[in-house]
Design an enzyme around this catalytic site. Structure first.
Site, PDB file in Angstrom:
ATOM      1  N   ASP A   1       6.537  -3.385  -0.636  1.00 13.70           N
ATOM      2  CA  ASP A   1       5.196  -3.243  -1.324  1.00 13.70           C
ATOM      3  C   ASP A   1       4.126  -3.118  -0.314  1.00 13.70           C
ATOM      4  OD1 ASP A   1       2.998  -3.578  -3.577  1.00 13.70           O
ATOM      5  OD2 ASP A   1       2.739  -5.579  -2.343  1.00 13.70           O
TER       6      ASP A   1
ATOM      7  N   ASP B   1       0.128  -3.076  -0.548  1.00 10.34           N
ATOM      8  CA  ASP B   1      -1.208  -3.870  -0.439  1.00 10.34           C
ATOM      9  C   ASP B   1      -0.842  -5.622  -0.301  1.00 10.34           C
ATOM     10  OD1 ASP B   1      -2.932  -1.701  -0.434  1.00 10.34           O
ATOM     11  OD2 ASP B   1      -2.157  -1.396  -2.672  1.00 10.34           O
TER      12      ASP B   1
END
Length: 220
Positions: free
Chosen positions: A7, A9
């Site tokens: 991922d 953010d």
């Protein structure tokens, strides 16, 4: 073959690139602060709470892309990278990525944030494979609409498996798989891999990871 999914953010970045992009445009007076700032904060809080309507958010986030020529957007993004993103790369992010790259693992950033915002970030992190929400464009310019399935929650699994199909791969192609994420929104994909890892997790994901004996790490 081994698969390493990241991922972006609040995982590889100590911050949220979607949120920061909107704030950057507000600071540049491209977006009206009075109109956009409160909505930007509201959407970010909904995301963290797991209540975000992704289509409502994408309408908010992608419409500004359609109001300006791509050349201007690219110029703004270059400044955005320098001011807002490079300082937010988590201290341990590159070390983690390099460990997987040195092991010849297939590394992919998979993110709900749109490709326009995230492609230069993936390049800066040294990862060539990016699965992101796709903004629609025609003749090189953005339309303000989303193309296909948003890369969010269960949509991350859909988009990843579509990517695998395009590259003649399946889950069975991988002896082991990792997914590194901070967010409760990524629980569907975290449950699919052989090595789910919670990175600087939100409270919900932290509790789930502790209950299921998943590793919890910090890159900050």
């Amino acid at each position: 073959m081994k698969l390493a999914l990241f991922d972006l953010d609040n995982t590889l970045l100590a911050g949220d690139s979607d949120f920061e992009w909107a704030q950057f445009l507000i600071e540049q007076r491209v977006l009206d602060r009075e109109v956009y700032e409160a909505r930007n904060v509201e959407f970010y809080e909904q995301y963290k709470a797991g209540t975000l309507d992704i289509h409502e958010f994408l309408d908010f986030q992608l419409k500004p892309l359609s109001r300006h020529p791509r050349s201007q957007l690219d110029a703004w993004h270059s400044e955005f990278m320098e001011k807002r993103i490079l300082p937010r790369i988590a201290p341990g992010a590159r070390e983690l990525i390099n460990r997987h790259l040195l092991g010849d693992d297939l590394c992919i950033i998979i993110t709900a944030t749109n490709r326009f915002v995230t492609a230069p970030i993936a390049r800066a992190l040294g990862i060539s494979n990016l699965i992101a929400t796709e903004p629609e464009h025609k003749d090189g310019e953005f339309t303000g609409q989303v193309l296909g399935v948003p890369c969010f929650r269960e949509g991350k699994i859909t988009r990843l498996e579509n990517w695998m199909d395009e590259h003649n791969l399946t889950w069975l192609s991988f002896l082991e798989s990792w997914f590194y994420s901070d967010s409760l929104n990524d629980l569907p994909l975290l449950k699919k891999v052989t090595h789910p890892v919670a990175v600087d997790p939100d409270a919900t994901l932290k509790g789930y990871a502790e209950k299921n004996a998943w590793p919890i790490i910090s890159l900050r």
